[in-house]
Scaffold this motif. Structure first.
Motif, PDB file in Angstrom:
ATOM      1  N   LEU A  99       0.855  -1.188   0.000  1.00  0.00           N
ATOM      2  CA  LEU A  99       0.000   0.000   0.000  1.00  0.00           C
ATOM      3  C   LEU A  99       0.885   1.231   0.000  1.00  0.00           C
ATOM      4  CD1 LEU A  99      -2.949   1.115   0.252  1.00  0.00           C
ATOM      5  CD2 LEU A  99      -2.567   1.210   2.723  1.00  0.00           C
TER       6      LEU A  99
ATOM      7  N   ASN B  54      -4.165  -0.503  -3.982  1.00  0.00           N
ATOM      8  CA  ASN B  54      -2.937  -0.254  -3.220  1.00  0.00           C
ATOM      9  C   ASN B  54      -2.479   1.207  -3.216  1.00  0.00           C
ATOM     10  OD1 ASN B  54      -3.005  -3.095  -3.150  1.00  0.00           O
ATOM     11  ND2 ASN B  54      -1.623  -3.225  -4.914  1.00  0.00           N
TER      12      ASN B  54
ATOM     13  N   VAL C 180      -3.764   5.214  -1.717  1.00  0.00           N
ATOM     14  CA  VAL C 180      -4.714   6.055  -0.976  1.00  0.00           C
ATOM     15  C   VAL C 180      -4.115   7.443  -0.844  1.00  0.00           C
ATOM     16  CG1 VAL C 180      -5.916   6.413   1.224  1.00  0.00           C
ATOM     17  CG2 VAL C 180      -5.651   4.097   0.319  1.00  0.00           C
TER      18      VAL C 180
ATOM     19  N   SER D  19      -8.237  -0.142  -1.052  1.00  0.00           N
ATOM     20  CA  SER D  19      -7.854   1.251  -1.289  1.00  0.00           C
ATOM     21  C   SER D  19      -9.057   2.070  -1.749  1.00  0.00           C
ATOM     22  CB  SER D  19      -6.721   1.326  -2.316  1.00  0.00           C
ATOM     23  OG  SER D  19      -7.089   0.730  -3.540  1.00  0.00           O
TER      24      SER D  19
END
Length: 465
Positions: free
Chosen positions: A168, A313, A315, A357
């Motif tokens: 992420l 993945n 944000v 996400s």
């Protein structure tokens, strides 16, 4: 069984990034925080945060989120010198509709310098062994495809590059975020964006408070009226740690506060709708350092949550999603609440899980909505704030909010309800309850105050008779 621990990279080592890192590490991820600056060891200025020279407060809705993410944080801030000001008990404020009374507490704010707030949070977050800090490096771009981000390319201060892979990637790089360009480079469509620029200019200075006024003094605020004369002129005097006051003055286009020492205090005495801040500065407060100014005050929101497609993945949160006019003091509270929303989504679904996400981005969008509505609901009325001016919805909403603020000058129940929404303790829907509508129609229950509700003891402590 696999012993794989998910990995995350957080871009940006300011408050939003640090709290996002904490949110992810709490769910077991190994987190690398990437920061362009060299971060100070204690409460000291840093190059990448010039707005730290101005008034900052952490509303109680944000303070409670901070405490959930970092148990004991409020106590550590208080021990380091941050004040806790009950609202509206310790607030002396002139609204566009008159002076507010000092009602019994419903919400509160933590008052401190931004340097102190950041240093306490930084120390607590980086004590977590699952979080690593990489300083003097910045992101050059994302790796992966429009379907899934796989990591980030980093460029160090010496121009060397390397790639960090991660389950992420979180962009918390603030107003300067390049997320829209990175997404476009991955082949994704443009992001819907709105900007409302009040044109407010800020000038701030630190003062040593008179000795008798260094403990228990209220915040003093002259709230600007975007539709009145002297567009945008206002100011805030806030007690902070070490017996100091930080004073921020602001004004709109054509009414900018000066950045000279003599002009600063003259503006406080003569240009605001009431001279109380200037009087307090003249009562024995001692200047500490020079006046600093900024023009970076526009409200800007990217509606990432409305994108028709969103990569796995990745944000975005903090000012990179929703940058707010600092006059409302919501930036840090929104950052804390957004990090908490990220934690809750990841806790339910797991870092790197399909769709997580997208869910997190929608949760962040919901979190920023109330603060965004509060900011643009006022700022859209400044001349030149938008190309088209206020919409009909803007005008209807502002008319109702104005009636509530007028009612709050003489109705404690409505004042506390409005304060709870402003403090992000409750959602704006509580202002549409039938009892609130009836109270707004009836108006204030008490007559208007004739001047600032400072007590005689507070006046004496500040050297103002």
């Amino acid at each position: 069984m696999s012993d794989h621990r998910p990995t995350a990279v957080v871009l940006g080592g300011s408050l939003a990034g640090l709290l996002a890192a904490r949110a992810l590490s709490a769910d077991g991820a190994r987190v690398t925080v990437v920061e362009r600056d060299a971060l100070p060891d204690g409460p000291a200025p840093r190059k990448g945060l010039p707005q730290a020279r101005h008034v900052h407060q952490l509303w109680s809705g944000g303070a409670r989120a901070l405490e959930e993410l970092l148990p004991g944080a409020i106590g550590r801030l208080r021990a380091a010198g941050a004040g806790r000001l009950p609202m509206t008990t310790d607030m002396v404020a002139l609204s566009p509709y008159g002076w507010y009374r000092r009602w019994a507490e419903s919400a509160f704010m933590l008052s401190a310098s931004r340097d102190l707030l950041d240093s306490v949070v930084r120390r607590l977050v980086l004590a977590d062994g699952r979080i690593e800090l990489v300083q003097r490096a910045e992101a050059a771009g994302l790796t992966g495809t429009g379907g899934a981000v796989t990591g980030v390319r980093l460029r160090a201060h010496d121009d060397t590059e390397r790639t960090l892979t991660a389950d992420l990637v979180v962009d918390a790089t603030g107003r300067g975020s390049r997320a829209t360009r990175w997404l476009a480079a991955l082949g994704l469509p443009g992001v819907e964006r709105r900007e409302v620029d009040s044109g407010l200019v800020y000038a701030s200075r630190l003062y040593r408070a008179p000795e008798a006024a260094r403990e228990g003094f209220p915040i003093v605020s002259i709230v600007p009226d975007p539709r009145g004369t002297g567009t945008g002129r206002g100011g805030v005097l806030m007690p902070i740690e070490d017996g100091r006051w930080i004073v921020t003055l602001f004004g709109g286009r054509g009414d900018e506060p000066p950045v000279t020492a003599a002009g600063f205090e003259r503006y406080a005495r003569e240009e605001l709708r009431h001279p109380v801040i200037g009087e307090l500065l003249g009562g024995g407060a001692q200047p500490l350092g020079e006046v600093t100014g900024t023009r970076t005050t526009a409200n800007r929101r990217h509606f990432f949550e409305r994108m028709p497609v969103w990569p796995e993945n990745f944000v975005v949160l903090g000012d990179a999603v929703c940058a707010l006019n600092p006059v409302y003091g919501h930036g840090m509270a929104v950052a804390a609440r957004s990090a908490l929303a990220l934690r809750e989504v990841v806790r339910r679904h797991g870092v790197g899980a399909p769709g997580v996400s997208r869910r997190a981005q929608k949760a962040v969008g919901r979190t920023v909505q109330a603060a965004w509505d509060l900011a643009i609901g006022s700022d859209v009325f400044y001349p030149g704030a938008t190309g088209s001016g206020p919409t009909l919805r803007d005008r209807l909403t502002a008319a109702y909010v104005g009636r509530l603020l007028y009612t709050a000058t003489g109705n404690g129940r409505i004042a506390r309800r409005v304060t709870d929404v402003t403090a992000l303790e409750r959602g704006a829907e509580v202002l549409l309850a039938p009892s609130v509508l009836v109270a707004a129609l009836a108006g204030p229950l008490k007559p208007p105050l004739g001047g600032p509700p400072l007590t005689s003891a507070e006046r004496a402590a500040a050297g103002v008779l």
